[in-house]
Design a protein around this motif. Structure first.
Motif, PDB file in Angstrom:
ATOM      1  N   GLN A  68       0.848  -1.186   0.000  1.00  0.00           N
ATOM      2  CA  GLN A  68       0.000   0.000   0.000  1.00  0.00           C
ATOM      3  C   GLN A  68       0.883   1.235   0.000  1.00  0.00           C
ATOM      4  OE1 GLN A  68      -2.986   0.044   3.045  1.00  0.00           O
ATOM      5  NE2 GLN A  68      -3.710  -2.006   2.521  1.00  0.00           N
ATOM      6  N   GLY A  69       0.491   2.209  -0.792  1.00  0.00           N
ATOM      7  CA  GLY A  69       1.259   3.442  -0.869  1.00  0.00           C
ATOM      8  C   GLY A  69       2.397   3.404  -1.877  1.00  0.00           C
ATOM      9  N   ASP A  70       2.675   2.226  -2.444  1.00  0.00           N
ATOM     10  CA  ASP A  70       3.730   2.108  -3.446  1.00  0.00           C
ATOM     11  C   ASP A  70       3.133   2.406  -4.820  1.00  0.00           C
ATOM     12  OD1 ASP A  70       6.415   1.156  -4.459  1.00  0.00           O
ATOM     13  OD2 ASP A  70       5.098  -0.318  -5.417  1.00  0.00           O
ATOM     14  N   GLN A  71       3.645   3.432  -5.492  1.00  0.00           N
ATOM     15  CA  GLN A  71       3.089   3.858  -6.776  1.00  0.00           C
ATOM     16  C   GLN A  71       3.219   2.769  -7.836  1.00  0.00           C
ATOM     17  OE1 GLN A  71       1.264   6.698  -7.317  1.00  0.00           O
ATOM     18  NE2 GLN A  71       0.783   5.716  -9.254  1.00  0.00           N
ATOM     19  N   HIS A  72       4.324   2.031  -7.838  1.00  0.00           N
ATOM     20  CA  HIS A  72       4.510   0.967  -8.828  1.00  0.00           C
ATOM     21  C   HIS A  72       3.473  -0.148  -8.633  1.00  0.00           C
ATOM     22  CE1 HIS A  72       8.128   2.875 -10.242  1.00  0.00           C
ATOM     23  NE2 HIS A  72       8.601   2.904  -9.004  1.00  0.00           N
ATOM     24  N   SER A  73       3.182  -0.468  -7.375  1.00  0.00           N
ATOM     25  CA  SER A  73       2.133  -1.459  -7.088  1.00  0.00           C
ATOM     26  C   SER A  73       0.781  -0.947  -7.567  1.00  0.00           C
ATOM     27  CB  SER A  73       2.070  -1.754  -5.592  1.00  0.00           C
ATOM     28  OG  SER A  73       3.248  -2.373  -5.144  1.00  0.00           O
ATOM     29  N   LEU A  74       0.515   0.306  -7.318  1.00  0.00           N
ATOM     30  CA  LEU A  74      -0.752   0.897  -7.757  1.00  0.00           C
ATOM     31  C   LEU A  74      -0.861   0.875  -9.282  1.00  0.00           C
ATOM     32  CD1 LEU A  74      -3.360   2.368  -6.993  1.00  0.00           C
ATOM     33  CD2 LEU A  74      -2.083   4.506  -7.090  1.00  0.00           C
ATOM     34  N   ASN A  75       0.230   1.177  -9.974  1.00  0.00           N
ATOM     35  CA  ASN A  75       0.230   1.172 -11.440  1.00  0.00           C
ATOM     36  C   ASN A  75       0.014  -0.226 -12.017  1.00  0.00           C
ATOM     37  OD1 ASN A  75       0.730   3.904 -11.331  1.00  0.00           O
ATOM     38  ND2 ASN A  75       2.897   3.722 -11.819  1.00  0.00           N
ATOM     39  N   MET A  76       0.357  -1.267 -11.277  1.00  0.00           N
ATOM     40  CA  MET A  76       0.209  -2.642 -11.762  1.00  0.00           C
ATOM     41  C   MET A  76      -1.167  -3.223 -11.480  1.00  0.00           C
ATOM     42  SD  MET A  76       2.758  -3.554 -13.494  1.00  0.00           S
ATOM     43  CE  MET A  76       2.291  -5.268 -13.714  1.00  0.00           C
ATOM     44  N   LYS A  77      -1.992  -2.531 -10.709  1.00  0.00           N
ATOM     45  CA  LYS A  77      -3.299  -3.097 -10.338  1.00  0.00           C
ATOM     46  C   LYS A  77      -4.139  -3.439 -11.563  1.00  0.00           C
ATOM     47  CE  LYS A  77      -7.230  -2.671  -7.388  1.00  0.00           C
ATOM     48  NZ  LYS A  77      -7.718  -2.248  -6.128  1.00  0.00           N
ATOM     49  N   GLN A  78      -4.272  -2.531 -12.524  1.00  0.00           N
ATOM     50  CA  GLN A  78      -5.097  -2.798 -13.702  1.00  0.00           C
ATOM     51  C   GLN A  78      -4.486  -3.851 -14.621  1.00  0.00           C
ATOM     52  OE1 GLN A  78      -8.294  -1.491 -14.050  1.00  0.00           O
ATOM     53  NE2 GLN A  78      -8.340  -3.197 -15.482  1.00  0.00           N
ATOM     54  N   PRO A  79      -3.185  -3.782 -14.949  1.00  0.00           N
ATOM     55  CA  PRO A  79      -2.619  -4.844 -15.794  1.00  0.00           C
ATOM     56  C   PRO A  79      -2.745  -6.243 -15.175  1.00  0.00           C
ATOM     57  CG  PRO A  79      -1.126  -2.970 -15.723  1.00  0.00           C
ATOM     58  CD  PRO A  79      -2.216  -2.695 -14.730  1.00  0.00           C
ATOM     59  N   VAL A  80      -2.552  -6.338 -13.869  1.00  0.00           N
ATOM     60  CA  VAL A  80      -2.671  -7.643 -13.197  1.00  0.00           C
ATOM     61  C   VAL A  80      -4.122  -8.106 -13.221  1.00  0.00           C
ATOM     62  CG1 VAL A  80      -2.466  -8.820 -10.970  1.00  0.00           C
ATOM     63  CG2 VAL A  80      -0.610  -7.357 -11.784  1.00  0.00           C
ATOM     64  N   SER A  81      -5.041  -7.207 -12.987  1.00  0.00           N
ATOM     65  CA  SER A  81      -6.470  -7.555 -13.036  1.00  0.00           C
ATOM     66  C   SER A  81      -6.874  -8.005 -14.440  1.00  0.00           C
ATOM     67  CB  SER A  81      -7.308  -6.362 -12.591  1.00  0.00           C
ATOM     68  OG  SER A  81      -8.660  -6.695 -12.580  1.00  0.00           O
TER      69      SER A  81
END
Length: 150
Positions: A68-81
């Motif tokens: 949580q709070g990591d921008q790279h993790s947030l950016n990967m949410k849609q591609p992973v989904s």
């Protein structure tokens, strides 16, 4: 007459199903059967559910470790989904909150977020990390599972 029409429709349905030749391959190469697609095909797991969702799975599992709070993790949410939805039935995709599951992070030697570990038959096959395009992640998974890459 009603019975005749119903019989014809059933025969038409069965005939079209049998002539389809089974599950349809999608344009990205994944082939899967009657998997139900929900709003988010990615399952959140933790230390308590990891064994059942990942290690006991008969389907290959891609685990995303995120923070949580990591921008790279947030950016990967849609591609992973998107990857999870497109490969549903062939690949199970789960995510682990690294901040809340330190034991799993330590066990799989996660150093940066997001990190991805691919499991097959309950064993970690390989891992990678960092932000990437969905196609890049998809191709990595396919190569690791010996699936032809488009």
């Amino acid at each position: 007459m009603k019975d005749l029409v119903i019989g014809f429709l059933i025969a038409l349905f069965v005939s079209s199903y049998l002539s389809s030749g089974g599950p349809t391959p999608y344009q990205n190469g994944w082939t899967f059967g009657n998997a139900a697609v929900g709003p988010d095909a990615v399952t959140d797991v933790n230390a308590g559910t990891f064994q059942g969702e990942v290690l006991d799975s008969h389907t290959p599992v891609l685990v995303e470790f995120w923070a949580q709070g990591d921008q790279h993790s947030l950016n990967m949410k849609q591609p992973v989904s998107d990857l999870a939805t497109e490969s549903l039935g062939f690949l199970h995709v789960v995510r682990v909150d690294g901040n809340a599951n330190v034991a799993l992070v330590t066990r799989y030697d996660i150093k940066t977020y997001p990190a991805f570990v691919l499991f097959k038959d309950g064993k970690a096959v390989n891992g990678t990390s960092g932000e990437m395009a969905k196609k890049e992640l998809e191709n990595w998974v396919k190569r690791e599972l010996d699936i032809p890459v488009n």
